[in-house]
Design an enzyme around this catalytic site. Structure first.
Site, mmCIF file in Angstrom:
data_model
loop_
_atom_site.group_PDB
_atom_site.id
_atom_site.type_symbol
_atom_site.label_atom_id
_atom_site.label_comp_id
_atom_site.label_asym_id
_atom_site.label_seq_id
_atom_site.Cartn_x
_atom_site.Cartn_y
_atom_site.Cartn_z
ATOM 1 C CE1 TYR A 106 9.195 -38.695 39.463
ATOM 2 C CE2 TYR A 106 9.170 -37.780 41.685
ATOM 3 C CZ TYR A 106 9.541 -37.697 40.367
ATOM 4 O OH TYR A 106 10.282 -36.625 39.940
ATOM 5 C CD GLU A 122 12.158 -38.088 37.358
ATOM 6 O OE1 GLU A 122 11.351 -37.171 37.552
ATOM 7 O OE2 GLU A 122 12.449 -38.521 36.227
#
Ligand code: ADP
Ligand code: MG
Length: 385
Positions: free
Chosen positions: A108, A196
């Site tokens: 992530y 992101e």
């Protein structure tokens, strides 16, 4: 302002961040053709302004072109409901057909604004992928955050520390440092409040690649980028939000039954709090801003009335710049035009308040005028109860 995954990936790619080969398709036939060009095996990905698609059937691995077409028909046929869309889901108008990448590890990675500390912050975790929310809840220590000093920007040694914390070594570690530096540069140059990549992957062949991408632009900076407005996909927005945008009003949809017309964001927040304290449930709030005109108030009223969840309307206006008789006339004009019979409670204060209240009382509308915020809020809740 949000954009789709495929657009976010194009931006990442222009900053030398590797992405899978892909084509955007608007019909299931185009999906089939794109799949054929890739040799059959590929991934079809619904493009919506929300994540959580993988678990909701919006991201599917395909083995041959006919299967790609079949999945695309299914995906196009109904709104996609994910954990992030709300129960109504979002329409799918575009599908990204992408090469199926052999993934070894998923991470992530994001850069976002930390408003409390007035800086950007880099967030990274070795436990990336579709369960990142669970990681944040159950093992927050596995998520690394690095505040970035706005004066110095992200430094390579800081990026290297993050790459090492992700467990990367050797040339992949150095690739990751370069990727992080590029990602930070993109966030600054493109005025993003969020970039992101979840997941960032190491492929079985040993390359770093952005397998998903989400970018949110800072609305206040859109004017600096002439290409941004054309990147919007209006099918992803609430039609009332689009209308509100045209009149320069901020409209936010909520889940309750009381429509709220207020002036100023601070007063809007206070209004929602007081309504909640009185046991009410706001359906939305519409902020007409400081110097609204009669036309603007009327338009705001029309927008609130188009929201089918609204069973009563609460108007809370402080007439500092705006005169209360102007507001009253705006309300009377709009409510009269659409034959509004819903209960309305108005709390106003400021210039020409008595004149405004008088106009409302004589208007023939189902309207009550509150003496203060608390009194007015409990009145609308009682009228609906
Ligand atoms: P979402 O975050 O909305 O669920 P993603 O784009 O992250 O959607 O896709 C979900 C999962 O599907 C990813 O975590 C990844 O494991 C897998 N995936 C996505 N794109 C590809 C691809 N091109 N090749 C192989 N696997 C993929
Ligand atoms: Mg994802």
């Amino acid at each position: 302002m949000n954009i789709h995954e495929y657009q976010a990936k194009e931006i990442l790619n222009s900053y030398d961040i590797p992405i899978p080969r892909g084509h955007v398709a608007l019909t299931s036939d185009q999906v089939e053709r794109a799949s054929k060009m890739m040799g059959g095996r590929c991934v079809v990905k619904a493009q919506i302004y929300a994540g959580g698609r993988g678990k909701a059937g919006g991201v599917r691995l395909v083995d041959y072109p006919e299967q790609a077409q079949e999945y695309a028909k299914e995906i196009f046929s109904r709104p996609l409901v994910t954990s992030q869309t709300g129960p109504a889901g979002l329409k799918v108008r575009r599908i990204l057909v992408e090469e199926a990448v052999e993934i070894a590890r998923e991470f992530y990675l994001s850069i976002t604004l930390d408003r409390e500390n007035s800086c950007y912050v880099l967030i990274a975790s070795a436990e990336g992928g579709m369960d990142i929310e669970q990681v944040a809840l159950k093992c927050p220590q596995k998520i690394h955050t690095l505040p970035i000093d706005p004066l110095t920007g992200l430094r390579p040694y800081q990026a290297r520390k993050i790459a090492l914390e992700l467990g990367l070594t050797g040339s992949v570690c150095e690739d990751c440092v370069e990727l992080l530096m590029n990602l930070y540069r993109a966030s600054q140059e493109k005025d993003c409040t969020l970039i992101e990549i979840n997941p960032l992957v190491v492929t079985k062949a040993g390359w770093l690649m952005a397998m998903d991408a989400k970018i949110t632009f800072d609305d206040n900076a859109v004017y600096r980028h002439r290409e941004y407005p054309d990147m919007m996909d209006y099918s992803q927005l609430d039609p009332l939000e689009i209308t509100a945008g045209k009149y320069d009003l901020s409209y936010i949809k909520l889940t309750g039954s009381i429509g709220c017309l207020v002036n100023g964001a601070g007063l809007a927040m206070a209004t929602l709090d007081v309504l909640k304290e009185c046991g009410g449930d706001p359906a939305n709030f519409l902020d007409v801003g400081g110097g609204a005109t009669r036309e603007k108030v009327a338009e705001a009223f029309r927008i609130i009335l188009q929201d089918k969840d609204v069973k009563g309307i609460f108007v809370n206006i402080f007439g500092g710049i705006m005169r209360c008789d102007v507001i009253a006339n705006g309300i009377i004009e709009a409510a009269g035009e659409v034959h509004c019979s819903l209960p309305i409670v108005v709390r106003m204060d400021g210039s020409e308040v008595e004149l405004g209240k008088g106009l409302l009382r004589e208007s023939g509308l189902n309207v009550q005028v509150g003496d203060n915020l608390g009194d007015a809020a409990s009145r609308i809740v009682k009228m609906l109860g």
